[in-house]
Design a protein around this motif. Structure first.
Motif, PDB file in Angstrom:
ATOM      1  N   THR A   1     107.581  60.618  82.409  1.00  0.00           N
ATOM      2  CA  THR A   1     107.178  61.592  83.427  1.00  0.00           C
ATOM      3  C   THR A   1     106.475  60.910  84.595  1.00  0.00           C
ATOM      4  OG1 THR A   1     106.969  63.409  81.835  1.00  0.00           O
ATOM      5  CG2 THR A   1     105.706  63.593  83.875  1.00  0.00           C
ATOM      6  N   PHE A   2     105.538  60.024  84.273  1.00  0.00           N
ATOM      7  CA  PHE A   2     104.771  59.352  85.319  1.00  0.00           C
ATOM      8  C   PHE A   2     105.676  58.535  86.241  1.00  0.00           C
ATOM      9  CE2 PHE A   2     100.929  59.083  82.229  1.00  0.00           C
ATOM     10  CZ  PHE A   2     100.727  60.454  82.368  1.00  0.00           C
ATOM     11  N   GLU A   3     106.692  57.915  85.673  1.00  0.00           N
ATOM     12  CA  GLU A   3     107.525  56.987  86.442  1.00  0.00           C
ATOM     13  C   GLU A   3     108.677  57.663  87.177  1.00  0.00           C
ATOM     14  OE1 GLU A   3     108.850  53.857  83.890  1.00  0.00           O
ATOM     15  OE2 GLU A   3     106.834  53.070  83.521  1.00  0.00           O
ATOM     16  N   HIS A   4     109.200  58.776  86.615  1.00  0.00           N
ATOM     17  CA  HIS A   4     110.454  59.296  87.150  1.00  0.00           C
ATOM     18  C   HIS A   4     110.413  60.742  87.633  1.00  0.00           C
ATOM     19  CE1 HIS A   4     112.220  55.650  85.548  1.00  0.00           C
ATOM     20  NE2 HIS A   4     111.856  55.970  84.312  1.00  0.00           N
ATOM     21  N   ALA A   5     109.469  61.552  87.141  1.00  0.00           N
ATOM     22  CA  ALA A   5     109.577  62.996  87.376  1.00  0.00           C
ATOM     23  C   ALA A   5     109.073  63.443  88.741  1.00  0.00           C
ATOM     24  CB  ALA A   5     108.827  63.760  86.280  1.00  0.00           C
ATOM     25  N   GLY A   6     108.112  62.731  89.322  1.00  0.00           N
ATOM     26  CA  GLY A   6     107.520  63.198  90.561  1.00  0.00           C
ATOM     27  C   GLY A   6     106.839  64.541  90.382  1.00  0.00           C
ATOM     28  N   ALA A   7     106.237  64.760  89.224  1.00  0.00           N
ATOM     29  CA  ALA A   7     105.647  66.053  88.892  1.00  0.00           C
ATOM     30  C   ALA A   7     104.267  66.213  89.515  1.00  0.00           C
ATOM     31  CB  ALA A   7     105.547  66.194  87.368  1.00  0.00           C
ATOM     32  N   SER A   8     103.824  67.480  89.622  1.00  0.00           N
ATOM     33  CA  SER A   8     102.457  67.758  90.060  1.00  0.00           C
ATOM     34  C   SER A   8     101.553  68.083  88.869  1.00  0.00           C
ATOM     35  CB  SER A   8     102.432  68.922  91.049  1.00  0.00           C
ATOM     36  OG  SER A   8     102.925  70.111  90.440  1.00  0.00           O
ATOM     37  N   ARG A   9     102.175  68.462  87.759  1.00  0.00           N
ATOM     38  CA  ARG A   9     101.388  68.732  86.560  1.00  0.00           C
ATOM     39  C   ARG A   9     102.205  68.385  85.323  1.00  0.00           C
ATOM     40  NH1 ARG A   9     103.118  72.625  83.469  1.00  0.00           N
ATOM     41  NH2 ARG A   9     104.581  74.182  84.297  1.00  0.00           N
ATOM     42  N   VAL A  10     101.521  68.051  84.264  1.00  0.00           N
ATOM     43  CA  VAL A  10     102.158  67.818  82.964  1.00  0.00           C
ATOM     44  C   VAL A  10     101.195  68.308  81.897  1.00  0.00           C
ATOM     45  CG1 VAL A  10     101.322  65.436  82.900  1.00  0.00           C
ATOM     46  CG2 VAL A  10     103.173  66.123  81.384  1.00  0.00           C
ATOM     47  N   ALA A  11     101.727  69.033  80.944  1.00  0.00           N
ATOM     48  CA  ALA A  11     100.912  69.593  79.864  1.00  0.00           C
ATOM     49  C   ALA A  11     101.366  69.019  78.534  1.00  0.00           C
ATOM     50  CB  ALA A  11     101.028  71.114  79.843  1.00  0.00           C
ATOM     51  N   VAL A  12     100.398  68.565  77.752  1.00  0.00           N
ATOM     52  CA  VAL A  12     100.674  68.034  76.423  1.00  0.00           C
ATOM     53  C   VAL A  12      99.990  68.939  75.405  1.00  0.00           C
ATOM     54  CG1 VAL A  12     100.483  66.054  74.874  1.00  0.00           C
ATOM     55  CG2 VAL A  12     100.676  65.698  77.355  1.00  0.00           C
ATOM     56  N   SER A  13     100.719  69.312  74.381  1.00  0.00           N
ATOM     57  CA  SER A  13     100.121  70.111  73.313  1.00  0.00           C
ATOM     58  C   SER A  13     100.538  69.525  71.966  1.00  0.00           C
ATOM     59  CB  SER A  13     100.557  71.574  73.404  1.00  0.00           C
ATOM     60  OG  SER A  13     101.955  71.699  73.237  1.00  0.00           O
ATOM     61  N   VAL A  14      99.600  69.539  71.039  1.00  0.00           N
ATOM     62  CA  VAL A  14      99.884  69.100  69.667  1.00  0.00           C
ATOM     63  C   VAL A  14      99.275  70.135  68.735  1.00  0.00           C
ATOM     64  CG1 VAL A  14      99.629  67.301  67.929  1.00  0.00           C
ATOM     65  CG2 VAL A  14      99.784  66.668  70.353  1.00  0.00           C
ATOM     66  N   ARG A  15     100.085  70.723  67.881  1.00  0.00           N
ATOM     67  CA  ARG A  15      99.615  71.730  66.943  1.00  0.00           C
ATOM     68  C   ARG A  15      99.973  71.293  65.524  1.00  0.00           C
ATOM     69  NH1 ARG A  15     101.725  77.957  66.071  1.00  0.00           N
ATOM     70  NH2 ARG A  15     100.117  78.566  64.567  1.00  0.00           N
ATOM     71  N   THR A  16      98.979  71.306  64.656  1.00  0.00           N
ATOM     72  CA  THR A  16      99.178  70.896  63.271  1.00  0.00           C
ATOM     73  C   THR A  16      98.873  72.056  62.342  1.00  0.00           C
ATOM     74  OG1 THR A  16      98.469  68.639  63.836  1.00  0.00           O
ATOM     75  CG2 THR A  16      98.559  69.211  61.496  1.00  0.00           C
ATOM     76  N   THR A  17      99.779  72.312  61.398  1.00  0.00           N
ATOM     77  CA  THR A  17      99.542  73.284  60.342  1.00  0.00           C
ATOM     78  C   THR A  17      99.653  72.562  59.005  1.00  0.00           C
ATOM     79  OG1 THR A  17     101.841  73.958  59.910  1.00  0.00           O
ATOM     80  CG2 THR A  17     100.726  74.973  61.803  1.00  0.00           C
ATOM     81  N   ARG A  18      99.571  73.290  57.918  1.00  0.00           N
ATOM     82  CA  ARG A  18      99.721  72.666  56.596  1.00  0.00           C
ATOM     83  C   ARG A  18     101.141  72.182  56.354  1.00  0.00           C
ATOM     84  NH1 ARG A  18      97.913  76.348  51.884  1.00  0.00           N
ATOM     85  NH2 ARG A  18      98.517  74.447  50.775  1.00  0.00           N
ATOM     86  N   TRP A  19     102.107  72.727  57.106  1.00  0.00           N
ATOM     87  CA  TRP A  19     103.505  72.445  56.802  1.00  0.00           C
ATOM     88  C   TRP A  19     104.208  71.612  57.868  1.00  0.00           C
ATOM     89  CZ3 TRP A  19     101.148  77.236  56.468  1.00  0.00           C
ATOM     90  CH2 TRP A  19     100.900  77.684  55.166  1.00  0.00           C
ATOM     91  N   TRP A  20     103.688  71.578  59.075  1.00  0.00           N
ATOM     92  CA  TRP A  20     104.376  70.826  60.121  1.00  0.00           C
ATOM     93  C   TRP A  20     103.410  70.486  61.241  1.00  0.00           C
ATOM     94  CZ3 TRP A  20     103.650  73.767  64.348  1.00  0.00           C
ATOM     95  CH2 TRP A  20     103.604  75.154  64.204  1.00  0.00           C
ATOM     96  N   VAL A  21     103.841  69.549  62.073  1.00  0.00           N
ATOM     97  CA  VAL A  21     103.112  69.239  63.307  1.00  0.00           C
ATOM     98  C   VAL A  21     104.123  69.285  64.441  1.00  0.00           C
ATOM     99  CG1 VAL A  21     103.393  66.736  62.951  1.00  0.00           C
ATOM    100  CG2 VAL A  21     101.668  67.567  64.536  1.00  0.00           C
ATOM    101  N   HIS A  22     103.721  69.894  65.542  1.00  0.00           N
ATOM    102  CA  HIS A  22     104.601  70.020  66.702  1.00  0.00           C
ATOM    103  C   HIS A  22     103.888  69.473  67.926  1.00  0.00           C
ATOM    104  CE1 HIS A  22     105.826  72.450  70.331  1.00  0.00           C
ATOM    105  NE2 HIS A  22     106.934  71.807  70.028  1.00  0.00           N
TER     106      HIS A  22
END
Length: 219
Positions: A136-157
């Motif tokens: 994203t930093f090198e190619h997207a030319g974005a104004s914003r980027v959002a990162v999310s990480v969610r962990t439960t007992r069965w999976w992580v996304h």
């Protein structure tokens, strides 16, 4: 977790200086404590050569060997601690603070108990997220980027979503028909730990990278 723009990032020169000073400290410890103790022990053992019965020198050599061993164990412990991956939010924000282009708004949101994720898997997930951010930093030319990480007992996304220039993932190749290196690296890291990576991208909506990793329930 908030935007990385809340705190002024350290400059590259400051990071370089910190790494240089740490390397100097490690080199000094190796030379002064460990190297010196080993050199003294070696000299004492040489002086106790064939035909020389000197229990005092042998005992002293043993003391210096133990000293070198203790210092080495302590130094290795420090290095292991220093290379441990911090909490994912801290690790991701730290990378973004160093690598994000000026003016790019990066937000990081972590939910759930990431300690449910095996250490090796957590590191692989971080490296995949880092690669997505780097792309994203090198190619997207974005104004914003959002990162999310969610962990439960069965999976992580984990998801990395930007509002920049999209692309066609099917056509992102290395020139020889293989997936582009960044995409291949992310995909391989996630698949190696039993997960799945998907990419959605368009010129209008930007790019979203999703990583799903099933977890084994802990009893």
């Amino acid at each position: 977790m908030g935007s990385t723009s809340a705190d002024p990032p350290a400059t590259p020169d400051e990071h370089t200086d910190c790494r240089w000073q740490e390397r100097r400290r490690v080199a000094r410890d190796l030379h002064d404590h460990i190297g010196g103790a080993l050199a003294t022990a070696r000299r004492l053992l040489v002086e106790c050569g064939p035909g020389v019965d000197d229990p005092g020198r042998l005992a002293a050599a043993q003391v210096f060997l133990h000293e070198a061993e203790d210092h080495l164990r302590g130094l290795l412990g420090e290095l292991v601690t220093a290379t441990e991956l911090p909490p994912l939010g801290e690790a991701i924000e730290g990378f973004a603070a160093e690598a994000a282009p000026p003016g790019l708004d990066v937000t990081v949101k972590i939910t759930g108990n990431e300690n449910l994720v095996a250490t090796a898997h957590r590191r692989a997930l971080f490296l995949a997220v880092r690669e997505a951010l780097r792309n994203t930093f090198e190619h997207a030319g974005a104004s914003r980027v959002a990162v999310s990480v969610r962990t439960t007992r069965w999976w992580v996304h984990a998801a990395v979503e930007d509002d920049g220039r999209g692309f066609d993932p099917e056509r992102a190749t290395d020139g020889e028909g293989r997936p582009a290196r960044g995409i291949a690296s992310m995909t391989q890291r996630v698949e190696d730990i039993g997960g799945k990576l998907t990419i959605e991208s368009s010129p209008v909506d930007g790019t979203r990278v999703d990583m799903h990793l099933p977890l084994r329930p802990r009893t």
